[in-house]
Write a protein that holds these residues in place. Structure first.
Motif, PDB file in Angstrom:
ATOM      1  N   GLY A  34       0.956  -1.071  -0.068  1.00 43.71           N
ATOM      2  CA  GLY A  34       0.052  -0.109   0.180  1.00 43.71           C
ATOM      3  C   GLY A  34       0.901   1.423   0.051  1.00 43.71           C
ATOM      4  O   GLY A  34       1.453   1.584  -0.763  1.00 43.71           O
ATOM      5  N   ASP A  35       0.849   1.837   1.138  1.00 47.80           N
ATOM      6  CA  ASP A  35       1.640   3.102   1.223  1.00 47.80           C
ATOM      7  C   ASP A  35       3.075   2.694   1.737  1.00 47.80           C
ATOM      8  O   ASP A  35       2.929   2.798   3.124  1.00 47.80           O
ATOM      9  N   PRO A  36       4.421   2.790   1.043  1.00 48.97           N
ATOM     10  CA  PRO A  36       5.582   2.581   1.756  1.00 48.97           C
ATOM     11  C   PRO A  36       6.090   3.608   3.128  1.00 48.97           C
ATOM     12  O   PRO A  36       6.368   3.304   3.774  1.00 48.97           O
ATOM     13  N   ALA A  37       5.237   4.827   2.591  1.00 43.88           N
ATOM     14  CA  ALA A  37       6.029   6.028   3.449  1.00 43.88           C
ATOM     15  C   ALA A  37       5.347   5.710   4.836  1.00 43.88           C
ATOM     16  O   ALA A  37       5.953   5.852   5.759  1.00 43.88           O
ATOM     17  N   SER A  38       3.840   5.398   4.671  1.00 44.75           N
ATOM     18  CA  SER A  38       3.158   5.374   6.471  1.00 44.75           C
ATOM     19  C   SER A  38       3.949   4.111   6.793  1.00 44.75           C
ATOM     20  O   SER A  38       3.855   3.817   8.186  1.00 44.75           O
ATOM     21  N   TYR A  39       4.159   3.087   6.065  1.00 44.15           N
ATOM     22  CA  TYR A  39       4.883   1.655   6.574  1.00 44.15           C
ATOM     23  C   TYR A  39       6.284   2.072   7.141  1.00 44.15           C
ATOM     24  O   TYR A  39       6.443   1.684   8.553  1.00 44.15           O
ATOM     25  N   MET A  40       7.021   2.923   6.636  1.00 41.99           N
ATOM     26  CA  MET A  40       8.341   3.094   6.938  1.00 41.99           C
ATOM     27  C   MET A  40       8.258   4.032   8.151  1.00 41.99           C
ATOM     28  O   MET A  40       9.162   3.857   9.265  1.00 41.99           O
ATOM     29  N   LEU A  41       7.147   4.914   8.464  1.00 42.61           N
ATOM     30  CA  LEU A  41       7.249   5.764   9.577  1.00 42.61           C
ATOM     31  C   LEU A  41       6.443   4.950  10.907  1.00 42.61           C
ATOM     32  O   LEU A  41       6.425   5.642  11.869  1.00 42.61           O
TER      33      LEU A  41
ATOM     34  N   ASN B 268       4.185  10.157  -4.975  1.00 42.80           N
ATOM     35  CA  ASN B 268       2.856  10.810  -5.266  1.00 42.80           C
ATOM     36  C   ASN B 268       2.683  10.317  -6.871  1.00 42.80           C
ATOM     37  O   ASN B 268       1.523  10.446  -7.394  1.00 42.80           O
ATOM     38  N   ALA B 269       3.845  10.016  -7.442  1.00 43.82           N
ATOM     39  CA  ALA B 269       3.817   9.625  -8.912  1.00 43.82           C
ATOM     40  C   ALA B 269       2.998   8.409  -9.035  1.00 43.82           C
ATOM     41  O   ALA B 269       2.830   7.534  -8.035  1.00 43.82           O
ATOM     42  N   ALA B 270       2.379   8.000 -10.251  1.00 43.20           N
ATOM     43  CA  ALA B 270       1.875   6.768 -10.736  1.00 43.20           C
ATOM     44  C   ALA B 270       3.119   5.646 -10.558  1.00 43.20           C
ATOM     45  O   ALA B 270       3.922   6.114 -10.780  1.00 43.20           O
ATOM     46  N   PRO B 271       2.577   4.297 -10.003  1.00 37.99           N
ATOM     47  CA  PRO B 271       3.665   3.336 -10.037  1.00 37.99           C
ATOM     48  C   PRO B 271       4.582   3.224 -11.156  1.00 37.99           C
ATOM     49  O   PRO B 271       5.580   3.035 -11.066  1.00 37.99           O
ATOM     50  N   PRO B 272       3.716   3.181 -12.518  1.00 42.02           N
ATOM     51  CA  PRO B 272       4.910   2.923 -13.514  1.00 42.02           C
ATOM     52  C   PRO B 272       5.899   3.871 -13.764  1.00 42.02           C
ATOM     53  O   PRO B 272       7.067   3.660 -14.026  1.00 42.02           O
ATOM     54  N   ALA B 273       5.568   5.058 -13.545  1.00 43.28           N
ATOM     55  CA  ALA B 273       6.374   6.416 -13.554  1.00 43.28           C
ATOM     56  C   ALA B 273       7.480   6.282 -12.414  1.00 43.28           C
ATOM     57  O   ALA B 273       8.644   6.291 -12.644  1.00 43.28           O
ATOM     58  N   ARG B 274       7.130   5.720 -11.295  1.00 47.94           N
ATOM     59  CA  ARG B 274       7.937   5.484 -10.208  1.00 47.94           C
ATOM     60  C   ARG B 274       8.942   4.490 -10.605  1.00 47.94           C
ATOM     61  O   ARG B 274      10.318   4.483 -10.256  1.00 47.94           O
ATOM     62  N   TYR B 275       8.546   3.301 -11.164  1.00 51.17           N
ATOM     63  CA  TYR B 275       9.266   2.337 -11.625  1.00 51.17           C
ATOM     64  C   TYR B 275      10.154   2.645 -12.395  1.00 51.17           C
ATOM     65  O   TYR B 275      11.511   2.231 -12.286  1.00 51.17           O
ATOM     66  N   LEU B 276       9.742   3.386 -13.435  1.00 54.68           N
ATOM     67  CA  LEU B 276      10.868   3.772 -14.496  1.00 54.68           C
ATOM     68  C   LEU B 276      11.861   4.708 -13.834  1.00 54.68           C
ATOM     69  O   LEU B 276      13.057   4.701 -14.301  1.00 54.68           O
ATOM     70  N   ALA B 277      11.473   5.367 -12.880  1.00 56.02           N
ATOM     71  CA  ALA B 277      12.474   6.582 -12.288  1.00 56.02           C
ATOM     72  C   ALA B 277      13.378   5.796 -11.533  1.00 56.02           C
ATOM     73  O   ALA B 277      14.552   5.992 -11.688  1.00 56.02           O
ATOM     74  N   TRP B 278      13.046   4.572 -10.856  1.00 59.68           N
ATOM     75  CA  TRP B 278      13.921   3.918  -9.762  1.00 59.68           C
ATOM     76  C   TRP B 278      14.821   3.125 -10.743  1.00 59.68           C
ATOM     77  O   TRP B 278      16.067   3.223 -10.594  1.00 59.68           O
ATOM     78  N   LEU B 279      14.274   2.549 -11.880  1.00 64.76           N
ATOM     79  CA  LEU B 279      15.246   1.811 -12.838  1.00 64.76           C
ATOM     80  C   LEU B 279      16.255   2.766 -13.363  1.00 64.76           C
ATOM     81  O   LEU B 279      17.373   2.455 -13.609  1.00 64.76           O
ATOM     82  N   GLY B 280      15.719   3.878 -14.020  1.00 67.15           N
ATOM     83  CA  GLY B 280      16.525   4.943 -14.567  1.00 67.15           C
ATOM     84  C   GLY B 280      17.925   5.310 -13.347  1.00 67.15           C
ATOM     85  O   GLY B 280      18.956   5.420 -13.821  1.00 67.15           O
ATOM     86  N   GLY B 281      17.405   5.600 -12.387  1.00 65.54           N
ATOM     87  CA  GLY B 281      18.389   5.884 -11.131  1.00 65.54           C
ATOM     88  C   GLY B 281      19.349   4.823 -11.314  1.00 65.54           C
ATOM     89  O   GLY B 281      20.650   5.336 -11.158  1.00 65.54           O
ATOM     90  N   MET B 282      18.898   3.562 -11.108  1.00 66.14           N
ATOM     91  CA  MET B 282      19.912   2.590 -10.982  1.00 66.14           C
ATOM     92  C   MET B 282      20.964   2.368 -12.028  1.00 66.14           C
ATOM     93  O   MET B 282      22.079   1.975 -11.939  1.00 66.14           O
ATOM     94  N   ILE B 283      20.368   2.534 -13.088  1.00 63.28           N
ATOM     95  CA  ILE B 283      21.192   2.502 -14.226  1.00 63.28           C
ATOM     96  C   ILE B 283      22.386   3.691 -14.131  1.00 63.28           C
ATOM     97  O   ILE B 283      23.527   3.438 -14.592  1.00 63.28           O
TER      98      ILE B 283
END
Lengths: 542, 270, 315
Positions: free
Chosen positions: C32-39, C58-73
């Motif tokens: 669900g919400d990772p932020a509230s889980y972490m806190l 706040n971004a949609a999951p697909p966009a977040r996934y791509l951002a995470w992937l791009g970051g890792m690269i």
């Protein structure tokens, strides 16, 4: 001059005697045949002479070879003899070479192991000799570079490499254990020619082990017949063939040439409607792409094949491995779809898988080659034989019919309670025939059905097939690579090469007067016992 | 070789019996704390001594066997239940897109060692015995899928399968009637191996706190708790470890013995 | 060969994509919400909103996934929530312990397994074989963390030859670093060596039954020569498969062993991250472990092709 003199060679493993008092002599430069059915001990004799019998085997007797007794040598002494004075080649060329090493290295290895005598001090020297030896066995370096790996060669070519390895040091004796059994008939003829030539040119004696009497007749001057670990009879080949002294030899010779009594093909049925008709059948295989984005190439395994089988007829289909006969068989049995043309059984089309109605499938059954792989080892015979009832529904008198089918093929009704491992190879083929017969089909496809059987058992099974054909009015499609068997049991024959039927006609006509070049080559390549040798044996038998 | 089969059988049965017996009886109550009796060496009252809370180690080992065996057994069940049908399906449709999908899925799961799966699951859902079962079970799926597919593929080339096809039987029926009984021995042997690996994995997960939580007794957690006391009272660390070693050793011997006995290649083709 | 390499590379990339997607789904979408889980439960809505903002949730999951992937690269794995430093730096630092440990253990595994497997195969059915087989059967049954405790008991507390735990850092000298990793490596290696020795033995025995071994003997090679020149190379295919799988077991198994010896490696990092609910670190470390496994599989595939000519030319 006698090169090898074996006296009272006996071998046992645990309490089981494998060889008893085997004695024979091989002269220098002589081709000596050792024949026998499977399990007769002929391969074990060779392994014992090479010192390669299983570690648990106890060996007794003597084998004088150039002044030394092979059976009394230590392992270290044997390693010096093997490859230098005695070479050996085996049956299965596909697995006899190390897949990870080049053919050049493998031939050169023989020279490097025996560095002292080969005078090949370095790898380069050894490679040069290897090239020479490969050229001698018909693999010249310009077409077959030393850097090739075994998987890049055909079966016949691999057997040539094995021969080059075995003769690289000009041994005085070459042991060849069924060297051509796994090869096609035309390849077999070439390998036998090569071996004959080597024996003549290099003064090499050849111990040729085979189950095939025709091969021995063709090759050997002297022979010994083995049965159950003993030598039954030994002597010069031609006199032995003409007048065998032992009953076993006589039965063996008769079985090899056996032709079941068949009623002549009824010409009157010519006009009747065909039972099975194949019209322009095409079967393609998709091959892997040659490069990343190229389209998949197609292999046309069956190329516009047409023929028909009349009710009650026996039709032969001969061809070498890879000619497409197995692929064609699968299509006829409704296991694979065609890419073109049609197959009809009666009037109805044969289609693959679920689309073919059970009632149509029930008109056609099959017997396969391998007596071991043809049955589920976990089921009893009653269940194995009853499997085709899946097509017709299990009749109320199924049990009685299973018993009847077993009796019909010469087994007993009580056998239905046994498991398949309790039966010999010949009995298993009888059970396979019972399974095919149980739903009374019109056509039985016999896919190399007698190829794995020893000659005497084969003769019995052929008789059984002939009798059943007559009593049930069965049609057979008899697929085989063995020309003599096809000649003995079929009315008409088709010759298949590279996916095509190249010749078709009445069996006797085709064999007596082959018109297509390929058929001629096939018939010429098949080893035969000379006609003149048989008269005596036949006269003796009758 | 026979002797080792029986030794394996005896050890495995001993663990099973201890686990079963603990359901109705243990020498002492595993939850009873008695600080006065803590870290006592083995004696007549406490056969294997007591731990830092004065609990009876023999009783805890019996109860721990229950957890280990239950987790490993259910994990093998998951692996077989999903893996075997997938493997049979892949073999029946050999070379097709289904086969490819199953195999690639397998490779993907193989890239996550069971510990990593457990870490992922616990990171999100928190540690528990159920999550340990899931982690080990998921890891077992590709193992069984591979064994089933490999065994089935070699059977599919045999002529008795062709005979069944000629008798009009479809792939599902052939798989159930002809393939499965002939790979059953392979699956049983693999099952024993995965069972023993499951016990090891459960111990590891409990040891790092990702498996069964207190008060559920567990061999792995007993070892984790013993670690700080190992110099004071070595028996607290030695006995749970021995329990694991002997159980896994027994199961491995059993698996090997069964393989020798069931392997069709080792049986005479008479 | 080039085609083979290309196909393997494509499949490597696809595996990594699939694995990253699986990890992303489990960590960032399923709970669900990772932020509230972490806190945790006590966090105020404002703090949660701030973290969501900071993590880009706040971004949609697909966009977040791509951002995470791009970051890792690009080598950007995000910022650890608890350590407040880039995850990449943390991981690099911890890899200095975990990677040498895994390699050390792998080397020990091979050094123990090869002689044992060769001897057992060569003396098949004799006393030496029975001894090796019995010992390996026990070795496989050994939980490495328990074995580690026994090693500490004997070699650190009783004889005091190796440290009982902790890692001085490579700065304090190669010798001290290796000494600190020795007991952990032995604990990891012994059970794996037992497995590998058994695989090597049965692979050798299997190849010894092949026709080409008989051919080699017919040429005059001794049993020992056939084993070294013909059987060993053919037996390497199953051995390499297992060795490759073992590297990932060693890397993952190190997670547990690092806890026994208090080694500051990836394993300790991931457990600290789990207890502190630092999902960013968990996600990245799991991804790196999986990357290592997939990379090793790829390398093993290449090694197959290097030793087996059939794969090289056909593929």
């Amino acid at each position: 001059m006698t090169l090898l003199s074996v006296r009272n060679l006996s071998l046992s493993i645990g309490r089981h005697p494998i060889l008893s008092d085997v004695s024979f002599d091989i002269g220098e430069g002589q081709i000596f045949g050792l024949v026998g059915e499977s399990g007769s001990g002929k391969s074990m004799t060779a392994l014992a002479l090479m010192g390669l019998a299983p570690a648990s085997a106890r060996v007794r007797g003597t084998a004088q070879f150039g002044g030394i007794d092979l059976l009394a040598q230590t392992e270290r002494q044997m390693t010096r003899l093997r490859g230098r004075d005695i070479g050996m080649i085996f049956q299965e060329p596909m697995t006899a070479l190390n897949p990870m090493k080049t053919i050049g290295d493998q031939v050169a290895e023989t020279l490097l192991v025996h560095r002292a005598v080969s005078r090949a001090a370095t790898r380069t020297d050894a490679q040069a000799v290897a090239a020479e030896k490969l050229a001698r066995v018909g693999l010249p370096t310009d077409r077959f570079p030393l850097s090739l790996y075994p998987h890049e060669l055909s079966g016949g070519q691999r057997q040539r490499v094995a021969i080059a390895m075995a003769i690289a040091l000009r041994p005085r004796l070459l042991i060849a254990d069924e060297p051509t059994t796994a090869l096609d008939v035309t390849t077999q003829a070439q390998i036998l020619d090569l071996l004959r030539g080597l024996a003549a040119d290099e003064g090499l004696a050849l111990l040729l082990i085979t189950h095939d009497l025709a091969v021995v007749a063709d090759m050997a001057r002297q022979l010994a017949v083995m049965q159950g670990g003993r030598i039954v009879e030994t002597g010069a080949t031609e006199p032995l063939f003409r007048a065998p002294r032992q009953d076993y030899t006589r039965r063996l010779l008769r079985a090899a040439e056996h032709r079941p009594a068949r009623r002549p093909p009824a010409r009157s049925t010519d006009s009747s409607a065909p039972l099975l008709s194949v019209e322009g059948a095409v079967r393609d295989y998709i091959l892997p792409r040659p490069s990343a984005f190229a389209p998949h190439p197609l292999l046309r395994a069956v190329d516009r094949v047409s023929f028909s089988i009349r009710p009650g007829e026996s039709l032969g289909l001969v061809g070498e491995s890879g000619c497409g006969k197995s692929t064609l068989t699968r299509a006829i049995l409704g296991l694979d779809p065609l890419q073109g043309g049609a197959i009809r059984l009666g009037q109805a089309p044969v289609t693959a898988g679920r689309t073919m109605p059970a009632a149509l499938r029930a008109r056609m059954q099959v017997v396969f080659q391998d007596p071991y792989g043809s049955f589920n080892p976990r089921h009893r015979v009653s269940r194995l034989v009853a499997e085709p009832f899946h097509l017709t529904g299990r009749p109320p008198d199924a049990d009685r019919r299973i018993a009847a089918a077993l009796e019909e093929v010469g087994l007993s009704a009580a056998d239905r309670h046994k498991y398949i491992h309790e039966f010999s190879g010949g009995q298993r083929q009888r059970i396979a025939i019972a399974r095919a017969l149980i739903i009374r089909p019109d056509l039985i496809v016999l896919d190399e059905a007698v190829s794995a059987l020893d000659v005497r058992v084969r003769a019995q099974v052929l008789d059984l097939l002939a009798r059943l054909q007559e009593s049930h009015g069965l049609a057979y499609l008899f697929i085989s690579h063995d020309l003599s068997v096809v000649r003995a049991v079929t009315d008409r024959v088709l010759v298949m090469q590279s996916g095509r039927i190249v010749e078709e006609g009445a069996t006797e006509d085709v064999f007596a007067d082959p018109r297509h070049d390929y058929t001629r080559r096939l018939i010429a390549a098949a080893p035969k016992i000379p006609e003149t040798w048989k008269e005596d044996a036949d006269a003796d038998a009758d | 070789m026979k002797a080792s089969l029986y030794l394996g059988l005896a050890l495995a049965l001993a663990a099973l019996l201890a686990a079963a017996a603990s359901l109705i009886w243990t020498p002492h109550d595993v939850t009873a704390l008695s600080i006065a009796d803590k870290l006592k060496p083995p004696s007549a009252g406490h056969w294997l001594g007591t731990d830092h809370f004065g609990r009876d180690i023999a009783s805890m080992l019996m109860a721990g066997a229950r957890t280990s065996i239950a987790v490993a057994l259910v994990a093998v069940g998951i692996g077989m239940g999903f893996g075997v049908p997938l493997g049979l399906l892949a073999a029946a449709r050999h070379g097709s897109i289904v086969d490819e999908a199953v195999m690639r899925g397998n490779d993907l799961i193989f890239a996550f060692p069971s510990l990593v799966i457990a870490i992922l699951i616990t990171a999100v859902f928190g540690p528990s015995a159920v999550n340990a079962i899931l982690a080990i079970g998921i890891f077992n799926i590709p193992v069984f899928a591979r064994v089933a597919r490999g065994g089935a593929l070699s059977l599919w080339t045999l002529d008795f399968i062709r005979a069944a096809e000629v008798a009009g039987k479809g792939p599902a029926r052939i798989s159930a009637e002809h393939i499965l009984p002939n790979i059953a021995s392979l699956l049983i042997v693999q099952g024993t191996i995965q069972f023993s690996l499951g016990i090891l994995a459960e111990a590891g997960l409990s040891y790092v706190g990702l498996g069964a939580q207190p008060p559920t007794p567990s061999w792995g957690r007993m070892l984790a708790e013993a670690q700080t006391m190992v110099t004071l009272a070595p028996h607290v660390a030695i006995f749970p470890g021995l329990a694991i070693v002997l159980t896994v050793f027994g199961l491995n011997l059993l698996g090997d013995g069964l393989r020798d006995r069931l392997d069709p290649r080792l049986r005479a083709r008479t | 060969m080039q085609r083979f390499l290309l196909r393997r590379l494509v499949s490597l990339a696809l595996s990594l994509l699939a694995a990253s997607l699986a990890i992303f789904l489990v960590i960032e979408v399923v709970p669900g919400d990772p932020a509230s889980y972490m806190l945790g439960l006590n966090a105020s809505p404002e703090t949660v909103a701030a973290l969501r903002d900071q993590l880009g949730l706040n971004a949609a999951p697909p966009a977040r996934y791509l951002a995470w992937l791009g970051g890792m690269i690009r080598g950007d794995f995000g910022i650890s929530y608890t350590y407040k430093v880039p995850v990449a730096d943390l991981v690099l630092q911890r890899l200095q312990v975990s990677l040498p440990l895994a390699l050390y253990a792998l080397a020990l595994t091979a050094m123990l397994a090869f002689p044992a497997g060769l001897v057992a195969a060569a003396r098949r059915g004799r006393a030496a074989d029975a001894a090796v087989m019995g010992a390996t059967q026990l070795g496989i049954a050994l939980p490495n963390f328990w074995f580690a405790m026994l090693l500490v008991l004997v070699f650190s507390l009783h004889w005091q030859v190796f440290p009982a735990g902790g890692f001085p850092g490579w700065d304090s000298g190669l010798g001290a670093g290796i000494a600190a990793l020795t007991l952990p490596a032995v604990a990891l290696a012994l059970p794996q060596a037992a497995i590998l020795a058994r695989v090597l033995r049965s692979a050798l025995i299997e190849t010894e039954g092949q026709d080409y071994i008989r051919t080699a003997r017919a040429k005059g090679l001794t049993r020992g020569q056939t084993m070294l020149r013909h059987a060993l190379r053919n037996a390497m295919i199953p051995v390499m498969t297992i060795l490759g799988m073992q590297f990932s077991f060693l890397l993952a198994g190190a997670i547990i062993i690092e806890n026994v010896f208090y080694l500051p490696g990836l394993g300790r990092l991931i457990f600290q991250a789990i207890t502190q609910r630092d999902l960013i670190v968990v996600e990245s470390v799991v991804m790196i472990l999986v990357f290592a496994v997939i990379l090793v599989t790829f390398l093993v595939d290449l090694a197959y092709a290097a030793i087996d000519p059939r794969l090289r030319r056909r593929a």
